[in-house]
Write a protein that holds these residues in place. Structure first.
Motif, short mmCIF file in Angstrom:
data_model
loop_
_atom_site.label_atom_id
_atom_site.label_comp_id
_atom_site.label_asym_id
_atom_site.label_seq_id
_atom_site.Cartn_x
_atom_site.Cartn_y
_atom_site.Cartn_z
N HIS A 153 0.01 -4.50 7.43
CA HIS A 153 -1.27 -3.80 7.43
C HIS A 153 -1.58 -3.38 8.86
O HIS A 153 -1.61 -4.22 9.76
CB HIS A 153 -2.38 -4.69 6.88
N TYR B 295 4.62 -7.17 3.63
CA TYR B 295 3.58 -6.19 3.92
C TYR B 295 3.38 -6.03 5.43
O TYR B 295 3.63 -6.95 6.20
CB TYR B 295 2.24 -6.61 3.29
N SER C 211 7.65 1.31 1.26
CA SER C 211 6.74 2.34 0.76
C SER C 211 5.43 2.25 1.53
O SER C 211 5.16 1.24 2.20
CB SER C 211 6.48 2.16 -0.74
N GLY C 212 4.63 3.33 1.44
CA GLY C 212 3.31 3.30 2.02
C GLY C 212 3.11 4.11 3.27
O GLY C 212 2.00 4.19 3.80
N THR D 106 10.34 4.18 6.33
CA THR D 106 9.24 5.01 5.86
C THR D 106 8.51 5.59 7.07
O THR D 106 8.27 4.88 8.05
CB THR D 106 8.27 4.21 4.96
N LEU E 247 -3.48 1.85 7.65
CA LEU E 247 -2.41 2.16 6.72
C LEU E 247 -1.67 0.86 6.42
O LEU E 247 -1.52 0.01 7.31
CB LEU E 247 -1.45 3.18 7.33
N SER E 248 -1.24 0.71 5.17
CA SER E 248 -0.48 -0.48 4.81
C SER E 248 0.89 -0.10 4.29
O SER E 248 1.02 0.84 3.50
CB SER E 248 -1.23 -1.27 3.73
N LEU E 249 1.89 -0.81 4.73
CA LEU E 249 3.27 -0.64 4.28
C LEU E 249 3.66 -1.81 3.40
O LEU E 249 3.20 -2.93 3.62
CB LEU E 249 4.22 -0.54 5.47
N SER E 250 4.54 -1.53 2.44
CA SER E 250 5.09 -2.59 1.60
C SER E 250 6.60 -2.50 1.65
O SER E 250 7.17 -1.43 1.88
CB SER E 250 4.62 -2.42 0.15
#
Length: 120
Positions: free
Chosen positions: A78, A76, A7-8, A114, A18-21
């Motif tokens: 970042h 994560y 997500s993210g 994503t 932008l950060s992804l998880s």
């Protein structure tokens, strides 16, 4: 088999962050982020062992940070100073190895991806 859900992602401008998880359904060992731009092969971005050792591809060094929270089974990514060439579908992946892994063939579990789009 662990399941991974990213997500993210989103649409940002060049220079933004932008950060992804990536939420895992269970315990994981070494994990990584990969990305695939339209018309290009999937490429390695970053990897992290369960103990926190990390490796990055040269194009993201100093801009991206991979981290994990083992208690939350979450990975994560970042991303700072994003560039249009960072535009891609980003995938998290998990291995059954304890050491650093960068070869996608070592990763046997993948998320659905994503989209990250960076406009100039």
């Amino acid at each position: 088999q662990v399941q991974l859900v990213e997500s993210g992602g989103g649409l940002v401008q060049a220079g933004d962050s932008l950060s992804l998880s990536c939420a895992a359904s269970g315990r994981t060992l070494t994990m990584g982020w990969f990305r695939q731009a339209p018309g290009k092969a999937r490429e390695f971005v970053a990897t992290i062992t369960r103990g926190g050792n990390t490796v990055y591809t040269d194009s993201v060094k100093g801009r991206f940070t991979i981290s994990r929270d083992n208690a939350k089974n979450t990975l994560y990514l970042h991303m700072n100073s994003l560039k249009p060439e960072d535009t891609a579908v980003y995938y998290c992946a998990a291995t059954k190895v304890y050491s650093i892994a960068v070869n996608p063939s070592l990763f046997d579990t993948w998320g659905q991806g994503t989209q990250v789009t960076v406009s100039s």
